[in-house]
Design an enzyme around this catalytic site. Structure first.
Site, PDB file in Angstrom:
ATOM      1  N   ASN A  17       0.833  -1.213   0.000  1.00 19.34           N
ATOM      2  CA  ASN A  17       0.000   0.000   0.000  1.00 19.34           C
ATOM      3  C   ASN A  17       0.858   1.251   0.000  1.00 19.34           C
ATOM      4  OD1 ASN A  17      -2.369  -1.521   0.332  1.00 19.34           O
ATOM      5  ND2 ASN A  17      -2.324  -1.349   2.558  1.00 19.34           N
ATOM      6  N   GLY A  45       1.370  -1.283   3.799  1.00 19.47           N
ATOM      7  CA  GLY A  45       0.904  -2.626   3.444  1.00 19.47           C
ATOM      8  C   GLY A  45       1.646  -3.633   4.314  1.00 19.47           C
ATOM      9  N   ASN A  49       5.642  -3.848   4.393  1.00 21.60           N
ATOM     10  CA  ASN A  49       6.316  -3.416   5.632  1.00 21.60           C
ATOM     11  C   ASN A  49       7.199  -4.533   6.192  1.00 21.60           C
ATOM     12  OD1 ASN A  49       4.862  -1.033   5.460  1.00 21.60           O
ATOM     13  ND2 ASN A  49       3.326  -1.627   6.977  1.00 21.60           N
ATOM     14  N   MET A 228       1.871  -8.891  21.868  1.00 19.08           N
ATOM     15  CA  MET A 228       0.930  -8.273  22.816  1.00 19.08           C
ATOM     16  C   MET A 228       1.244  -6.802  23.071  1.00 19.08           C
ATOM     17  SD  MET A 228       0.458 -11.495  25.441  1.00 19.08           S
ATOM     18  CE  MET A 228       2.119 -11.367  26.102  1.00 19.08           C
ATOM     19  N   GLY A 229       1.852  -6.134  22.080  1.00 20.02           N
ATOM     20  CA  GLY A 229       2.134  -4.707  22.212  1.00 20.02           C
ATOM     21  C   GLY A 229       2.981  -4.428  23.444  1.00 20.02           C
ATOM     22  N   ASP A 260       4.191  -5.740  11.794  1.00 19.97           N
ATOM     23  CA  ASP A 260       4.873  -6.053  10.527  1.00 19.97           C
ATOM     24  C   ASP A 260       6.391  -6.117  10.747  1.00 19.97           C
ATOM     25  OD1 ASP A 260       2.280  -5.701   9.638  1.00 19.97           O
ATOM     26  OD2 ASP A 260       2.656  -3.666   8.906  1.00 19.97           O
TER      27      ASP A 260
HETATM   28  O1  RIB Z   1       0.159  -2.873   9.625  1.00 13.15           O
HETATM   29  C1  RIB Z   1       0.166  -1.543   9.168  1.00 13.15           C
HETATM   30  C2  RIB Z   1      -0.284  -1.486   7.746  1.00 13.15           C
HETATM   31  O2  RIB Z   1      -1.646  -1.848   7.668  1.00 13.15           O
HETATM   32  C3  RIB Z   1      -0.212  -0.112   7.129  1.00 13.15           C
HETATM   33  O3  RIB Z   1       1.031   0.154   6.532  1.00 13.15           O
HETATM   34  C4  RIB Z   1      -1.376  -0.076   6.166  1.00 13.15           C
HETATM   35  O4  RIB Z   1      -0.995   0.005   4.838  1.00 13.15           O
HETATM   36  C5  RIB Z   1      -2.191  -1.336   6.478  1.00 13.15           C
HETATM   37  O5  RIB Z   1      -2.023  -2.306   5.520  1.00 13.15           O
END
Ligand code: RIB
Length: 303
Positions: A17, A45, A49, A228-229, A260
């Site tokens: 994205n 995306g 990422n 878990m952040g 990600d």
């Molecule tokens: O996990 C974060 C991502 O989720 C963002 O970069 C956005 O594009 C969505 O896909």
């Protein structure tokens, strides 16, 4: 573009994205307008990422996905190439726009994300199967996330299993095909909410995250690694007691893309031969670092 070497490759199958990111003091309510100071364009995306995070961790990375034949597609590919991600398996789709995410980040670093899926919906299972069939080797690692069609997710998991390659499945979001993928025993990397949802959908207990993760792991017969952040990571392996990996003390600016980063570094370290606990600890550190900066992986780079 990366060079072909004998080193294991991380094949990332997932969404690409362009993110439009706006920082505001708080999220708007329905029908309300909240004004932030500026809009930034970032690479985004979940697949892209994670691919960048894996490449930054030193892995050979091939990304399988799709973008449109449009200006955002050019930007996305140029950005990924500049980050040493091999984009030669990314399809350019005529008639579909490149995936776009609208992201609002509040003062606490939390986000609200809306995605226009665009060309990501064109990632086809047979294309994924064809690429992996021709290229995947047993010591490679496949990392797949679920912002793409379910048949593409399943094709990736199935081919990894057939070759004997490690497969990491990030069930974000936990689409139906994730349940079908359990048969191929991928390593699952849900966040806490996704882990509970998956456990409930197959009739397991979700009374607390430890129980949900342990039971899910025994059910699939493969590791479940729950991100878990601010509470760290829970690593469950079949037949073993769960291990809690402590969170790091960080100043949170933006949590977008932390999962990600985790997945990309986790896959890179597994491909490099790390044991699963060492890979999860390295990934936990990378995810913690990622929340200290704005955006999922930084401003778009085109050179
Ligand atoms: O996990 C974060 C991502 O989720 C963002 O970069 C956005 O594009 C969505 O896909």
């Amino acid at each position: 573009m990366h060079e072909t070497t004998c080193r294991p490759t991380v094949y990332v199958v997932g969404a690409i994205n362009i993110d439009i990111v706006i920082k505001t003091s708080r999220f708007p309510s329905p029908g309300e307008t909240v004004v932030g100071d500026r809009a930034e364009h970032h690479g985004g995306g979940k697949g892209a990422n994670a691919a960048v995070a894996a490449a930054r961790a030193g892995a050979n990375v091939v990304l399988i996905g799709a973008v449109g034949v449009d200006a955002n597609g050019e930007l996305a590919l140029a950005d990924l190439n500049s980050c040493n991600v091999d984009t030669r398996r990314v399809r350019r789709c005529d008639g579909a726009s490149t995936g776009l995410a609208m992201i609002v980040v509040d003062d606490a670093g939390e986000n609200q994300i809306t995605v226009g899926v665009g060309a990501n919906a064109e990632v086809a299972g047979d294309t994924v199967a064809q690429i992996l069939q021709g290229e995947l080797r047993p010591n490679d690692c496949v990392l797949v996330s679920t912002e793409i069609p379910g048949d593409a997710v399943l094709a990736a998991v199935e081919h990894a299993e057939s070759v004997g390659a490690t497969c990491v499945l990030n069930p974000a979001p936990p689409v139906d095909e994730v349940l079908d993928a359990f048969a191929y025993k991928p390593i699952l990397t849900p966040n806490a909410g996704e882990c509970r949802q998956l456990a409930m959908r197959i009739g397991l207990s979700a009374r607390d995250i430890r129980t949900a993760a342990t039971e899910l792991c025994e059910y699939t017969g493969a590791p479940v690694v729950v991100t878990m952040g601010g509470e760290g990571v829970l690593l469950c392996e079949p037949g073993k007691s769960p291990v809690h990996i402590e969170p790091l003390d960080v100043s949170v600016v933006d949590t977008t893309g932390a999962g990600d980063s985790f997945n990309g570094v986790f896959a890179a370290r597994l491909a490099d031969g790390d044991a699963i606990d060492a890979a999860a600890s390295a990934a936990n550190r990378a995810a913690a670092k990622s929340v200290e900066v704005f955006g999922a992986r930084g401003l778009l780079r085109t050179s």
